[in-house]
Design an enzyme around this catalytic site. Sequence first.
Site, mmCIF file in Angstrom:
data_model
loop_
_atom_site.group_PDB
_atom_site.id
_atom_site.type_symbol
_atom_site.label_atom_id
_atom_site.label_comp_id
_atom_site.label_asym_id
_atom_site.label_seq_id
_atom_site.Cartn_x
_atom_site.Cartn_y
_atom_site.Cartn_z
ATOM 1 N N SER A 171 5.720 -13.555 0.921
ATOM 2 C CA SER A 171 5.838 -14.853 1.598
ATOM 3 C C SER A 171 4.889 -15.900 1.030
ATOM 4 O O SER A 171 4.956 -17.062 1.401
ATOM 5 C CB SER A 171 5.569 -14.684 3.099
ATOM 6 O OG SER A 171 4.237 -14.261 3.301
ATOM 7 N N HIS A 179 -4.009 -4.305 -3.273
ATOM 8 C CA HIS A 179 -4.485 -4.150 -1.892
ATOM 9 C C HIS A 179 -4.730 -2.679 -1.535
ATOM 10 O O HIS A 179 -4.803 -2.335 -0.361
ATOM 11 C CB HIS A 179 -3.494 -4.787 -0.909
ATOM 12 C CG HIS A 179 -3.467 -6.280 -0.962
ATOM 13 N ND1 HIS A 179 -2.520 -7.047 -0.329
ATOM 14 C CD2 HIS A 179 -4.297 -7.170 -1.583
ATOM 15 C CE1 HIS A 179 -2.755 -8.344 -0.566
ATOM 16 N NE2 HIS A 179 -3.821 -8.430 -1.323
ATOM 17 N N ALA A 220 16.388 -7.885 -1.700
ATOM 18 C CA ALA A 220 15.802 -7.351 -2.930
ATOM 19 C C ALA A 220 16.725 -6.351 -3.623
ATOM 20 O O ALA A 220 16.827 -6.350 -4.859
ATOM 21 C CB ALA A 220 14.456 -6.696 -2.613
ATOM 22 N N VAL A 229 0.824 -1.205 0.000
ATOM 23 C CA VAL A 229 0.000 0.000 0.000
ATOM 24 C C VAL A 229 0.865 1.265 0.000
ATOM 25 O O VAL A 229 0.357 2.371 0.007
ATOM 26 C CB VAL A 229 -0.985 -0.006 1.195
ATOM 27 C CG1 VAL A 229 -1.982 -1.146 1.059
ATOM 28 C CG2 VAL A 229 -0.259 -0.094 2.533
ATOM 29 N N ASP A 230 2.194 1.088 -0.010
ATOM 30 C CA ASP A 230 3.082 2.255 -0.097
ATOM 31 C C ASP A 230 3.162 2.747 -1.549
ATOM 32 O O ASP A 230 2.572 2.141 -2.448
ATOM 33 C CB ASP A 230 4.485 1.900 0.448
ATOM 34 C CG ASP A 230 5.185 0.825 -0.373
ATOM 35 O OD1 ASP A 230 5.335 1.007 -1.605
ATOM 36 O OD2 ASP A 230 5.594 -0.210 0.201
ATOM 37 N N CYS A 249 -17.476 13.015 4.431
ATOM 38 C CA CYS A 249 -17.085 12.705 3.051
ATOM 39 C C CYS A 249 -17.429 13.883 2.138
ATOM 40 O O CYS A 249 -18.553 14.398 2.185
ATOM 41 C CB CYS A 249 -17.815 11.449 2.584
ATOM 42 S SG CYS A 249 -17.604 11.119 0.832
ATOM 43 N N GLU A 267 14.165 -15.562 1.122
ATOM 44 C CA GLU A 267 14.195 -16.994 1.459
ATOM 45 C C GLU A 267 13.054 -17.667 0.695
ATOM 46 O O GLU A 267 12.160 -16.971 0.213
ATOM 47 C CB GLU A 267 13.983 -17.164 2.965
ATOM 48 C CG GLU A 267 12.647 -16.581 3.393
ATOM 49 C CD GLU A 267 12.511 -16.378 4.883
ATOM 50 O OE1 GLU A 267 13.483 -16.605 5.612
ATOM 51 O OE2 GLU A 267 11.408 -15.989 5.297
ATOM 52 N N CYS A 319 -14.873 6.342 0.944
ATOM 53 C CA CYS A 319 -16.076 6.461 1.774
ATOM 54 C C CYS A 319 -16.870 5.155 1.714
ATOM 55 O O CYS A 319 -17.205 4.682 0.626
ATOM 56 C CB CYS A 319 -16.926 7.635 1.299
ATOM 57 S SG CYS A 319 -18.465 7.782 2.240
HETATM 58 P P1 OAD Z 1 5.100 -10.887 4.249
HETATM 59 O O1 OAD Z 1 5.572 -10.132 5.432
HETATM 60 O O2 OAD Z 1 4.139 -11.989 4.463
HETATM 61 O O3 OAD Z 1 6.338 -11.502 3.463
HETATM 62 C C1 OAD Z 1 7.469 -10.720 3.151
HETATM 63 C C2 OAD Z 1 8.472 -11.591 2.416
HETATM 64 O O4 OAD Z 1 9.572 -10.772 2.054
HETATM 65 C C3 OAD Z 1 9.027 -12.746 3.246
HETATM 66 O O5 OAD Z 1 9.052 -13.940 2.472
HETATM 67 C C4 OAD Z 1 10.463 -12.297 3.581
HETATM 68 O O6 OAD Z 1 11.373 -13.379 3.648
HETATM 69 C C5 OAD Z 1 10.776 -11.415 2.393
HETATM 70 N N1 OAD Z 1 11.775 -10.357 2.681
HETATM 71 C C6 OAD Z 1 11.986 -9.690 3.838
HETATM 72 N N2 OAD Z 1 12.947 -8.769 3.695
HETATM 73 C C7 OAD Z 1 13.362 -8.849 2.397
HETATM 74 C C8 OAD Z 1 14.340 -8.162 1.630
HETATM 75 N N3 OAD Z 1 15.097 -7.181 2.133
HETATM 76 N N4 OAD Z 1 14.494 -8.521 0.332
HETATM 77 C C9 OAD Z 1 13.738 -9.509 -0.214
HETATM 78 N N5 OAD Z 1 12.800 -10.192 0.461
HETATM 79 C C10 OAD Z 1 12.598 -9.857 1.756
HETATM 80 O O7 OAD Z 1 4.506 -9.804 3.218
HETATM 81 P P2 OAD Z 1 3.570 -10.036 1.958
HETATM 82 O O8 OAD Z 1 3.807 -11.370 1.359
HETATM 83 O O9 OAD Z 1 3.685 -8.851 1.101
HETATM 84 O O10 OAD Z 1 -2.249 -7.685 3.112
HETATM 85 O O11 OAD Z 1 2.150 -10.025 2.641
HETATM 86 C C11 OAD Z 1 1.012 -10.144 1.829
HETATM 87 C C12 OAD Z 1 -0.137 -9.412 2.442
HETATM 88 O O12 OAD Z 1 -0.298 -9.840 3.808
HETATM 89 C C13 OAD Z 1 0.049 -7.922 2.561
HETATM 90 O O13 OAD Z 1 -0.254 -7.232 1.372
HETATM 91 C C14 OAD Z 1 -0.921 -7.561 3.639
HETATM 92 C C15 OAD Z 1 -0.576 -8.663 4.614
HETATM 93 O O14 OAD Z 1 -1.531 -8.995 5.530
HETATM 94 C C16 OAD Z 1 -3.274 -7.070 3.694
HETATM 95 O O15 OAD Z 1 -3.139 -6.361 4.680
HETATM 96 C C17 OAD Z 1 -4.594 -7.333 3.014
#
Ligand code: OAD
Length: 245
Positions: A186, A117, A229, A101-102, A144, A213, A125
């Site tokens: 992840s 997302h 990354a 969301v950034d 709103c 990982e 609203c």
């Molecule tokens: P996660 O926090 O679940 O996963 C982040 C992944 O990035 C993990 O596999 C880490 O190993 C990896 N990681 C961490 N640091 C890193 C780095 N410097 N370089 C490369 N990889 C790195 O985040 P998301 O998978 O994005 O949704 O989570 C998915 C959704 O869950 C989000 O959009 C959010 C959350 O709940 C909602 O809120 C609806």
Amino acid sequence: MKPIQQPASDARIVILTGAGISQESGLETFRDPDGIWSKVRIEDVATPEAFAADPDRVHAFYNMRRKRALTLNLEPNAAHKALAELEARWPGEVLVVTQNVDSFHERAGTTNLIHMHGRHAEARCNHCSHVVPWSGDMSVDVVCEGCAKPGGIRPNVVWFGEMPLQMDRIQAALFECDLFISIGTSGNVYPAAGFVGLMRKMGRGHTVELNLEPSTGASLFAESHYGKATDIVPRYVAALLNDQT
Ligand code: OAD
């Protein structure tokens, strides 16, 4: 980095990104040991039911995250920039689908972008669906500007139990894509976590994971490179582009 599998020069590319790509820009991930979900419970701050039960608590959580992202002078990193360069130079279409969301992708220069997302720098609203840019705090007292009713303003983010945005466009792009790349996620949250399985089921297109990982769905990817990354994404993109010149 081990050698990469080179796609055709006009390959259509879809890139899914998650919190890991923004970690080195200074934002926390969700599921790493010190991640956001180790400090607050999803069911308290990230569901429609949580907002209905305690909107002040949900607003406080997103106000804190929005303030952090907007006031700390955080910048897009080398991975965001590499993806913008790929879009600018790759002869075929490049679409970035982010769960984040950034605003780092757009600030780095990516233009073909879907925030599946939502974005925390926007308000929506609940009464009339009017969406407006938002940089300050939100509260239940906000009226709103679309329907003039109070109490409906919420962050324009997708909560658990809600449908992610622009799924038709994402699915159409996946059906047509030749190369699917997943970065910094992840693989725990659907439907995004299911994209690689869909690619496999369709039996077309190459799949690549770039992550710190192995993710939950790591075995489904045909190719993978592990590391931070800001290291692996620029190197992977350079390998794709160098073979073009
Ligand atoms: P996660 O926090 O679940 O996963 C982040 C992944 O990035 C993990 O596999 C880490 O190993 C990896 N990681 C961490 N640091 C890193 C780095 N410097 N370089 C490369 N990889 C790195 O985040 P998301 O998978 O994005 O949704 O989570 C998915 C959704 O869950 C989000 O959009 C959010 C959350 O709940 C909602 O809120 C609806």
